[in-house]
Motif scaffolding. Structure first.
Motif, PDB file in Angstrom:
ATOM      1  N   LEU A  32       8.318 -18.470   3.841  1.00 17.88           N
ATOM      2  CA  LEU A  32       7.902 -18.144   2.483  1.00 17.88           C
ATOM      3  C   LEU A  32       8.606 -16.886   1.979  1.00 17.88           C
ATOM      4  CD1 LEU A  32       4.068 -18.776   2.797  1.00 17.88           C
ATOM      5  CD2 LEU A  32       5.822 -20.328   1.951  1.00 17.88           C
ATOM      6  N   ILE A  33       8.634 -16.731   0.666  1.00 18.19           N
ATOM      7  CA  ILE A  33       9.240 -15.547   0.065  1.00 18.19           C
ATOM      8  C   ILE A  33       8.175 -14.737  -0.661  1.00 18.19           C
ATOM      9  CG2 ILE A  33      11.514 -16.612  -0.205  1.00 18.19           C
ATOM     10  CD1 ILE A  33      10.780 -17.081  -3.176  1.00 18.19           C
ATOM     11  N   LYS A  34       8.517 -13.513  -1.009  1.00 16.22           N
ATOM     12  CA  LYS A  34       7.604 -12.656  -1.756  1.00 16.22           C
ATOM     13  C   LYS A  34       7.224 -13.352  -3.053  1.00 16.22           C
ATOM     14  CE  LYS A  34       7.184  -8.234  -4.007  1.00 16.22           C
ATOM     15  NZ  LYS A  34       7.737  -6.941  -4.274  1.00 16.22           N
ATOM     16  N   GLY A  35       5.946 -13.311  -3.375  1.00 15.81           N
ATOM     17  CA  GLY A  35       5.458 -13.940  -4.590  1.00 15.81           C
ATOM     18  C   GLY A  35       4.980 -15.368  -4.402  1.00 15.81           C
ATOM     19  N   SER A  36       5.155 -15.923  -3.188  1.00 13.15           N
ATOM     20  CA  SER A  36       4.678 -17.278  -2.920  1.00 13.15           C
ATOM     21  C   SER A  36       3.161 -17.325  -3.079  1.00 13.15           C
ATOM     22  CB  SER A  36       5.044 -17.717  -1.506  1.00 13.15           C
ATOM     23  OG  SER A  36       6.427 -17.834  -1.353  1.00 13.15           O
ATOM     24  N   SER A  37       2.687 -18.397  -3.686  1.00  7.12           N
ATOM     25  CA  SER A  37       1.263 -18.582  -3.886  1.00  7.12           C
ATOM     26  C   SER A  37       0.700 -19.394  -2.721  1.00  7.12           C
ATOM     27  CB  SER A  37       1.028 -19.321  -5.205  1.00  7.12           C
ATOM     28  OG  SER A  37      -0.343 -19.512  -5.425  1.00  7.12           O
ATOM     29  N   PHE A  72      -9.488 -18.138  -0.431  1.00 13.51           N
ATOM     30  CA  PHE A  72      -9.096 -17.620  -1.735  1.00 13.51           C
ATOM     31  C   PHE A  72      -7.593 -17.796  -1.941  1.00 13.51           C
ATOM     32  CE2 PHE A  72      -8.737 -14.175   1.285  1.00 13.51           C
ATOM     33  CZ  PHE A  72      -7.610 -13.473   0.915  1.00 13.51           C
ATOM     34  N   GLN A  73      -7.205 -17.840  -3.200  1.00 15.01           N
ATOM     35  CA  GLN A  73      -5.805 -17.970  -3.545  1.00 15.01           C
ATOM     36  C   GLN A  73      -5.212 -16.575  -3.714  1.00 15.01           C
ATOM     37  OE1 GLN A  73      -5.043 -20.135  -7.137  1.00 15.01           O
ATOM     38  NE2 GLN A  73      -2.846 -20.238  -6.759  1.00 15.01           N
ATOM     39  N   ALA A  74      -3.984 -16.392  -3.218  1.00 14.26           N
ATOM     40  CA  ALA A  74      -3.333 -15.088  -3.319  1.00 14.26           C
ATOM     41  C   ALA A  74      -1.819 -15.261  -3.370  1.00 14.26           C
ATOM     42  CB  ALA A  74      -3.718 -14.227  -2.117  1.00 14.26           C
ATOM     43  N   TYR A  75      -1.149 -14.183  -3.726  1.00 13.75           N
ATOM     44  CA  TYR A  75       0.310 -14.145  -3.740  1.00 13.75           C
ATOM     45  C   TYR A  75       0.771 -13.193  -2.646  1.00 13.75           C
ATOM     46  CZ  TYR A  75      -0.284 -16.325  -8.251  1.00 13.75           C
ATOM     47  OH  TYR A  75      -0.649 -17.186  -9.247  1.00 13.75           O
ATOM     48  N   ILE A  76       1.771 -13.596  -1.896  1.00 17.46           N
ATOM     49  CA  ILE A  76       2.279 -12.771  -0.806  1.00 17.46           C
ATOM     50  C   ILE A  76       3.136 -11.647  -1.374  1.00 17.46           C
ATOM     51  CG2 ILE A  76       3.778 -12.738   1.220  1.00 17.46           C
ATOM     52  CD1 ILE A  76       2.870 -15.616   1.742  1.00 17.46           C
ATOM     53  N   GLU A  77       2.817 -10.425  -1.000  1.00 15.97           N
ATOM     54  CA  GLU A  77       3.592  -9.266  -1.419  1.00 15.97           C
ATOM     55  C   GLU A  77       4.483  -8.752  -0.284  1.00 15.97           C
ATOM     56  OE1 GLU A  77       3.850  -7.804  -4.489  1.00 15.97           O
ATOM     57  OE2 GLU A  77       2.715  -9.538  -5.155  1.00 15.97           O
ATOM     58  N   ASP A  78       3.959  -8.737   0.941  1.00 18.16           N
ATOM     59  CA  ASP A  78       4.721  -8.208   2.069  1.00 18.16           C
ATOM     60  C   ASP A  78       4.095  -8.687   3.378  1.00 18.16           C
ATOM     61  OD1 ASP A  78       6.736  -6.706   3.309  1.00 18.16           O
ATOM     62  OD2 ASP A  78       5.495  -4.903   3.405  1.00 18.16           O
ATOM     63  N   TYR A  79       4.925  -8.728   4.416  1.00 22.19           N
ATOM     64  CA  TYR A  79       4.450  -9.101   5.756  1.00 22.19           C
ATOM     65  C   TYR A  79       5.269  -8.318   6.778  1.00 22.19           C
ATOM     66  CZ  TYR A  79       3.558 -11.924   9.903  1.00 22.19           C
ATOM     67  OH  TYR A  79       3.229 -12.329  11.172  1.00 22.19           O
ATOM     68  N   ASP A  80       4.599  -7.561   7.642  1.00 15.32           N
ATOM     69  CA  ASP A  80       5.305  -6.721   8.610  1.00 15.32           C
ATOM     70  C   ASP A  80       5.233  -7.241  10.048  1.00 15.32           C
ATOM     71  OD1 ASP A  80       2.743  -6.138   9.436  1.00 15.32           O
ATOM     72  OD2 ASP A  80       2.805  -4.025   8.870  1.00 15.32           O
ATOM     73  N   ARG A  82       2.407  -8.252  11.483  1.00 16.84           N
ATOM     74  CA  ARG A  82       0.994  -8.242  11.864  1.00 16.84           C
ATOM     75  C   ARG A  82       0.073  -8.233  10.647  1.00 16.84           C
ATOM     76  NH1 ARG A  82      -2.415  -4.431  15.911  1.00 16.84           N
ATOM     77  NH2 ARG A  82      -4.391  -5.459  15.544  1.00 16.84           N
ATOM     78  N   TYR A  83       0.428  -7.442   9.653  1.00 20.62           N
ATOM     79  CA  TYR A  83      -0.410  -7.332   8.472  1.00 20.62           C
ATOM     80  C   TYR A  83       0.253  -8.011   7.277  1.00 20.62           C
ATOM     81  CZ  TYR A  83      -3.106  -4.000  11.131  1.00 20.62           C
ATOM     82  OH  TYR A  83      -3.881  -3.422  12.093  1.00 20.62           O
ATOM     83  N   LEU A  84      -0.565  -8.686   6.522  1.00 26.17           N
ATOM     84  CA  LEU A  84      -0.130  -9.397   5.339  1.00 26.17           C
ATOM     85  C   LEU A  84      -0.672  -8.645   4.132  1.00 26.17           C
ATOM     86  CD1 LEU A  84       1.266 -12.031   4.477  1.00 26.17           C
ATOM     87  CD2 LEU A  84      -0.926 -13.167   4.711  1.00 26.17           C
ATOM     88  N   ARG A  85       0.203  -8.280   3.211  1.00 19.28           N
ATOM     89  CA  ARG A  85      -0.247  -7.632   1.980  1.00 19.28           C
ATOM     90  C   ARG A  85      -0.254  -8.682   0.885  1.00 19.28           C
ATOM     91  NH1 ARG A  85       3.357  -3.308   0.297  1.00 19.28           N
ATOM     92  NH2 ARG A  85       3.807  -4.552  -1.526  1.00 19.28           N
ATOM     93  N   LEU A  86      -1.384  -8.819   0.227  1.00 15.88           N
ATOM     94  CA  LEU A  86      -1.607  -9.892  -0.747  1.00 15.88           C
ATOM     95  C   LEU A  86      -2.044  -9.336  -2.087  1.00 15.88           C
ATOM     96  CD1 LEU A  86      -3.866 -11.929   1.668  1.00 15.88           C
ATOM     97  CD2 LEU A  86      -1.508 -12.506   1.109  1.00 15.88           C
ATOM     98  N   ARG A  87      -1.887 -10.152  -3.108  1.00 16.25           N
ATOM     99  CA  ARG A  87      -2.390  -9.853  -4.444  1.00 16.25           C
ATOM    100  C   ARG A  87      -3.164 -11.084  -4.897  1.00 16.25           C
ATOM    101  NH1 ARG A  87       0.394 -11.259  -8.929  1.00 16.25           N
ATOM    102  NH2 ARG A  87       2.283 -11.368  -7.682  1.00 16.25           N
TER     103      ARG A  87
END
Length: 118
Positions: A32-37, A72-80, A82-87
């Protein structure tokens, strides 16, 4: 002298990096890429899991954790790794450990992942 072959390594040397579910989530995220729903299906005691997933609201000044009990539905902002940052609609920035995610589903025209199963 010990007889037979030792089938397990001693626990002091065994440190699992990810569960098989974590590796599956890793595999999905690598495509997936940044912004993927996506639909996030968190671990939840309400759904019969041992634990309930927790997340940190990145934009708040407090370090209190939020229990994530419902998909819940979210958009991927970042992934390191281990941790997923979502919006999401509810949170501008949410940081979640992938070990708390039961499933991650790429959004399609389906309204809700639970409705797809029915």
């Amino acid at each position: 002298m010990a007889k037979g072959i030792q089938k397990e390594r001693p626990s002091e040397f065994f440190v699992p990096t990810h569960s098989s579910q974590g590796k599956n989530i890793d595999n999905i995220l690598s495509r997936l890429i940044k912004g993927s729903s996506v639909w996030i299906v968190p671990l939840s005691v309400k759904q019969g899991d041992e634990n309930t997933a927790q997340a940190l609201n990145c934009t708040s000044n407090s370090s209190s954790l939020i229990e994530m009990t419902e998909p819940f539905q979210a958009y991927i902002e970042d992934y390191d790794g281990r941790y997923l940052r979502l919006r999401s609609d509810r949170f501008y920035c949410l940081k979640m450990d992938i070990r708390g995610i039961k499933d991650l589903i790429l959004c399609t025209k389906a309204k809700h992942p639970i409705e797809e199963v029915k």
